[in-house]
Scaffold this active site. Structure first.
Site, mmCIF file in Angstrom:
data_model
loop_
_atom_site.group_PDB
_atom_site.id
_atom_site.type_symbol
_atom_site.label_atom_id
_atom_site.label_comp_id
_atom_site.label_asym_id
_atom_site.label_seq_id
_atom_site.Cartn_x
_atom_site.Cartn_y
_atom_site.Cartn_z
ATOM 1 N N GLY A 51 0.784 -1.225 0.000
ATOM 2 C CA GLY A 51 0.000 0.000 0.000
ATOM 3 C C GLY A 51 0.814 1.272 0.000
ATOM 4 N N ARG A 52 2.079 1.187 0.382
ATOM 5 C CA ARG A 52 2.943 2.368 0.354
ATOM 6 C C ARG A 52 4.394 1.985 0.080
ATOM 7 N NH1 ARG A 52 3.370 3.914 6.721
ATOM 8 N NH2 ARG A 52 3.429 1.792 7.511
ATOM 9 N N LYS A 76 9.831 2.553 0.946
ATOM 10 C CA LYS A 76 8.672 2.522 1.832
ATOM 11 C C LYS A 76 8.273 3.948 2.161
ATOM 12 C CE LYS A 76 6.858 0.322 5.994
ATOM 13 N NZ LYS A 76 7.123 -0.663 7.057
ATOM 14 N N ARG A 102 6.238 -12.955 0.992
ATOM 15 C CA ARG A 102 5.758 -13.280 2.334
ATOM 16 C C ARG A 102 4.698 -14.375 2.278
ATOM 17 N NH1 ARG A 102 4.990 -7.585 3.758
ATOM 18 N NH2 ARG A 102 6.710 -7.317 2.305
ATOM 19 N N ASP A 104 0.970 -11.529 6.586
ATOM 20 C CA ASP A 104 1.549 -10.658 5.556
ATOM 21 C C ASP A 104 2.856 -10.035 6.023
ATOM 22 O OD1 ASP A 104 -0.582 -9.290 7.204
ATOM 23 O OD2 ASP A 104 0.379 -7.520 6.369
#
EC number: 2.7.7.-
Length: 519
Positions: free
Chosen positions: A102-103, A123, A200, A270
């Protein structure tokens, strides 16, 4: 250094999301093409010279405007093809479906000086299709925490992602740090994190949950070829060997966490690395007074699912989730169950190994585990600092006149110290009796304990002090902490303050005792 040659094997092999936009959506493929969002005034705050050397960056390059532009997301080196990865996960025990980067935006893979390919990720680089309406940025406080802890864990000898750079964006974002209805502007930053793979458990859970067995198989085979090239064979036999090694690596990882008192804080699937690396540093912490029920995550204070003492069980549960995701690739569950049993056996062996090392024994027997657990009970009841307790024990000799003087700096509460003094002296007598029959020479025992018991750990209050200084433009503590954590097992003259127990003012202070996932 030049020219840098980037590889993009993940996106070369696996299917791409056909839509090119930042619109939040369900994505059926493995990744989405997305570029970092530019920032107004990037400024390099810190970098890891060791990681830079591995990636073949010259020292001079690290401070150039070009480097800062690239690792703030304002530019790209030739060969970089940025993308965000799709995955799902179980969070706090519940399946939540698609999550994704998401980022985080991956820039590509770079061949290191050690012959290993490393993924480089930014990140806090801006929104992606997986941002779920968020801004895709990261605040300075969480970025400092990830940067410092990545490097601290590496130097502790714990498998981890690394951090290349920490760059302030020159912009602010709005965050509600405690989720209590008080949002406020905070400075934002970007960390370049580095690892051979950021795949992951949730990478495989998502296609399995959707019944997309073709994508699941492609992801598994890609991961084995790229990240486990030493494994050979085909089909179920190969998959079983791979899963068993994931279980082994995960067990070793969690045993290392327990050895140094590290609490991850958010062990969602995750956040579990397929390589057995510590990944996704959020509301982590080191236990101060030895409390197996402690969690640094304010979101987890009710259930304490991810408390310190539960980490081995949670890791096993997470591996069970991965096993269920992989089950469609197996004719029966026997191979997967064997992998899970491998976790148990590996963890128990590592626990014995680490107990022997921390206590200075040549080997660990069943009664030694009882002795080790008894010391943990003593530490908890007397409210003793875990790090300083073992550090003091490494310097102890049975003929010391005041047997408790070795722990003078380890107690948080003098009343509890005095109340538990008889129990502690009794434990030391048992310990002395055990040492008397151990074959290790005294000097070898001390060295064995020194290498197992760190002097310096990244206590939350130290990190918080560095954060508060950095928010005011003073990077002195940030750089000092980075330097100290490079040698966590060594005595460092003039750095004694960094080895002290948590001060009383930090006992209940936000950022020092409890943290949130807000970042």
């Amino acid at each position: 250094m030049w020219p840098l040659r980037f590889n993009n094997r993940f996106i070369d092999v696996l299917p791409c999301d056909p839509e090119v936009s930042l619109r939040s959506r369900q994505v059926l493929e493995a990744w989405s093409r997305v570029a970092p969002t530019p920032v107004p005034m990037p400024c390099l705050l810190a970098y890891s010279s060791e990681v830079a050397a591995i990636l073949n960056f010259d020292a001079e390059e690290l401070v150039t405007p070009r480097f800062v532009e690239v690792f703030s997301g304002n530019a790209l080196y030739t060969g970089m093809q940025p993308y965000a990865v799709n995955y799902g996960g179980h969070q706090f025990g519940q399946w939540v479906g698609q999550l994704g980067d998401g980022r985080v935006i991956t820039l590509g893979e770079l061949l290191g000086a050690d012959g290993v390919y490393y993924e480089l990720q930014l990140k806090g680089a801006g929104p992606t299709p997986y941002s779920r309406g968020a801004d895709g940025r990261a605040v300075l406080r969480s970025s400092i925490r990830e940067f410092l802890c990545s490097e601290a864990m590496h130097h502790l000898g714990i498998p981890t992602t690394r951090a290349l750079s920490l760059i302030a964006t020159g912009d602010t974002v709005i965050r509600d740090m405690l989720y209590d209805g008080h949002p406020a502007p905070e400075p934002s930053a970007i960390v370049c994190r580095v690892a051979p793979s950021f795949i992951r458990f949730g990478t495989f859970e998502l296609p399995a949950s959707r019944g997309d067995i073709d994508l699941l198989r492609r992801l598994v085979e890609f991961t084995i070829i790229r990240d486990y090239p030493h494994l050979h064979g085909a089909g179920e036999t190969l998959y079983a060997d791979w899963f068993a090694e994931i279980c082994t690596r995960t067990a070793e990882l969690v045993a290392h966490w327990m050895r140094v008192g590290f609490v991850h804080g958010v062990m969602n699937t995750d956040n579990m690395s397929i390589l057995g690396l510590t990944i996704d540093y959020g509301p982590y912490g080191w236990i101060d007074n030895n409390d197996l029920d402690w969690t640094p995550n304010v979101t987890d204070v009710q259930s304490r699912r991810y408390r310190f003492g539960a980490q081995p069980q949670v890791a096993y549960w997470n591996l069970g989730c991965l096993a269920r995701a992989l089950a469609p690739l197996f004719s029966d569950a026997a191979s997967l169950q064997a992998g899970l049993e491998r976790f148990r056996a590996t963890y128990l062996a590592a626990e014995r190994r680490d107990a022997a090392a921390k206590l200075g024994f040549a080997a660990c027997f069943d009664e030694d585990l009882e002795l080790f657990d008894a010391l943990r009970t003593c530490m908890h009841q007397a409210e003793m600092d875990m790090t300083l307790t073992f550090l003091g024990l490494a310097d102890w000799e049975p003929n010391m006149p005041d047997s408790l003087s070795l722990w003078a700096e380890a107690f948080y509460d003098p009343v509890k110290r005095d109340a538990q003094a008889p129990m502690l002296r009794d434990w030391l007598q048992r310990y002395a009796a055990r040492l008397s029959v151990d074959p290790l020479p005294v000097a070898e025992r001390h060295e064995r304990m020194r290498l197992a018991n760190p002097r310096y750990v990244l206590r939350n209050y130290l990190t918080q002090q560095a954060i508060e200084c950095a928010e005011q433009g003073d990077l002195t503590e940030l750089h000092a902490l980075l330097e100290v954590m490079r040698r966590p097992y060594d005595f460092q003259l003039g750095r004694e303050a960094y080895a002290m127990r948590r001060p009383e003012w930090a006992r209940s202070r936000i950022g020092c005792s409890m943290l949130s996932c807000s970042s």
